[in-house]
Design an enzyme around this catalytic site. Structure first.
Site, PDB file in Angstrom:
ATOM      1  N   ALA A  65      45.262  39.506  48.612  1.00  0.00           N
ATOM      2  CA  ALA A  65      46.239  39.799  49.653  1.00  0.00           C
ATOM      3  C   ALA A  65      45.595  40.764  50.642  1.00  0.00           C
ATOM      4  O   ALA A  65      44.668  41.498  50.301  1.00  0.00           O
ATOM      5  CB  ALA A  65      47.477  40.417  49.022  1.00  0.00           C
ATOM      6  N   GLY A 109      45.173  38.268  44.801  1.00  0.00           N
ATOM      7  CA  GLY A 109      46.042  37.149  45.192  1.00  0.00           C
ATOM      8  C   GLY A 109      45.269  35.853  45.349  1.00  0.00           C
ATOM      9  O   GLY A 109      45.844  34.765  45.205  1.00  0.00           O
ATOM     10  N   GLU A 112      45.093  34.496  41.924  1.00  0.00           N
ATOM     11  CA  GLU A 112      46.453  34.050  41.563  1.00  0.00           C
ATOM     12  C   GLU A 112      46.799  32.723  42.251  1.00  0.00           C
ATOM     13  O   GLU A 112      47.411  31.838  41.650  1.00  0.00           O
ATOM     14  CB  GLU A 112      47.458  35.141  41.935  1.00  0.00           C
ATOM     15  CG  GLU A 112      47.280  36.379  41.060  1.00  0.00           C
ATOM     16  CD  GLU A 112      48.096  37.559  41.530  1.00  0.00           C
ATOM     17  OE1 GLU A 112      47.954  37.943  42.716  1.00  0.00           O
ATOM     18  OE2 GLU A 112      48.871  38.105  40.744  1.00  0.00           O
ATOM     19  N   GLU A 132      43.298  44.527  41.425  1.00  0.00           N
ATOM     20  CA  GLU A 132      44.376  45.331  42.003  1.00  0.00           C
ATOM     21  C   GLU A 132      44.427  46.747  41.448  1.00  0.00           C
ATOM     22  O   GLU A 132      44.781  47.693  42.148  1.00  0.00           O
ATOM     23  CB  GLU A 132      45.736  44.647  41.769  1.00  0.00           C
ATOM     24  CG  GLU A 132      45.943  43.367  42.571  1.00  0.00           C
ATOM     25  CD  GLU A 132      45.478  42.097  41.875  1.00  0.00           C
ATOM     26  OE1 GLU A 132      44.641  42.166  40.953  1.00  0.00           O
ATOM     27  OE2 GLU A 132      45.949  41.012  42.281  1.00  0.00           O
TER      28      GLU A 132
END
Ligand code: CO8
Length: 258
Positions: A65, A109, A112, A132
């Site tokens: 992200a 992300g 993911e 993260e």
């Protein structure tokens, strides 16, 4: 003019979506996730597409992200805007298979997102991780749930708690990726796999994807019952008649996807 954040093209019955923020290593911001969701839903609706490939650049599938967008966000911001839920899970509505073709970094992300695809084909330079923890958060788009299911609790804990990356070889050994290919063969390998899938009867492809995914959501007994009902239902398709007839006549089936 702003570059398109997601490039979309077709090869035969295969739809190819490429994340396109290469200078930011495809960091996933809201605009990109909106564009990706819209492109995925358009391909889901397109009868001329039977399988989708999601890919990035040679250096990064996606490095996570967008940290610059997230850094100033408050609890109120992320809650009000339904951050992640709003546009990250559109991919889960897609019933056609989605193959992740991963070269370079698939982090946070990005990892993911790759795990939300149906399977991952990795270039030999691919690197996966959930880093993260290093920036004071935890995975937020399914990493703590999908990674242990893919690679075991021990390895998932190792990845999520230390934030280390694993290379393509480790990822294949652990079961996160289905195959590894030389980086310059990634696109062709993914296209070959997607073309095979797109050539199958779409109703059976959709049923197969749904049944395998059910294995993660239910008990063995219920899952097997679900599979049996879907298996029986496919005998109502023209393609079941054609597929079996073609086998008996020693020719290739002419599937009409109905
Ligand atoms: N966000 C924003 N920008 C990024 C990101 C990112 N995740 N990753 C890389 N970039 C940018 C860099 O800032 C840099 O920009 P600039 O050229 O303007 O300085 C450019 O991309 C190139 O990156 P680097 O210079 O760092 O390239 P290197 O080859 O030196 O390093 C790395 C590559 C190792 C991948 C490094 O960029 C890195 O560590 N990136 C961050 C990885 C990371 O921590 N990812 C997790 C983010 S958090 C997350 O994903 C939470 C998910 C929750 C669900 C999603 C909610 C929306």
């Amino acid at each position: 003019m702003q570059e398109e954040l997601v490039l979309s093209r077709k090869e035969g019955r295969v739809g190819i979506l490429q994340l396109n923020r290469p200078a930011q290593l495809n960091a996933l911001n809201d605009a990109l996730m909106d564009a990706l969701g819209a492109a995925l839903l358009a391909m889901e609706k397109d009868d001329a597409i039977g399988c989708i490939i999601l890919t990035g650049s040679a250096k990064a599938f996606a490095a996570g992200a967008d940290i610059s967008a997230m850094q100033p966000m408050t609890l109120s911001d992320v809650t009000r805007n339904n951050f992640i839920g709003r546009n990250w899970e559109t991919i889960l509505q897609v019933r056609k298979p989605v193959i992740a073709a991963v070269a370079g970094y698939a982090l946070g992300g990005g990892c993911e997102l790759a795990m939300m695809c149906d399977f991952i084909i990795a270039a030999d330079n691919a690197k996966f991780g959930q880093p993260e923890i290093k920036i004071g958060i935890i995975p937020g788009a399914g990493g703590t749930q999908r990674l242990p299911r893919a690679v075991s609790k021990s390895k998932a804990m190792d990845m999520v708690l230390t934030g280390r990356m694993m290379d393509a070889q480790e990822a294949e050994r652990a079961g996160l990726v289905s195959r590894i290919v030389p980086a310059d063969k990634l696109e062709q390998e993914a296209l070959d796999a997607a073309t095979i899938i797109a050539g199958m009867s779409l109703p059976s492809v959709i049923a197969a994807k749904e049944a395998v995914n059910r294995a993660y959501e239910t008990t063995l007994t219920e899952g097997v019952r679900f599979e049996r009902r879907s298996f029986h239902a496919l005998f109502a398709t023209q393609d079941q008649k054609e597929g079996m007839k073609a086998f008996l006549e020693k020719r290739k089936p002419d599937f009409r996807h109905e």
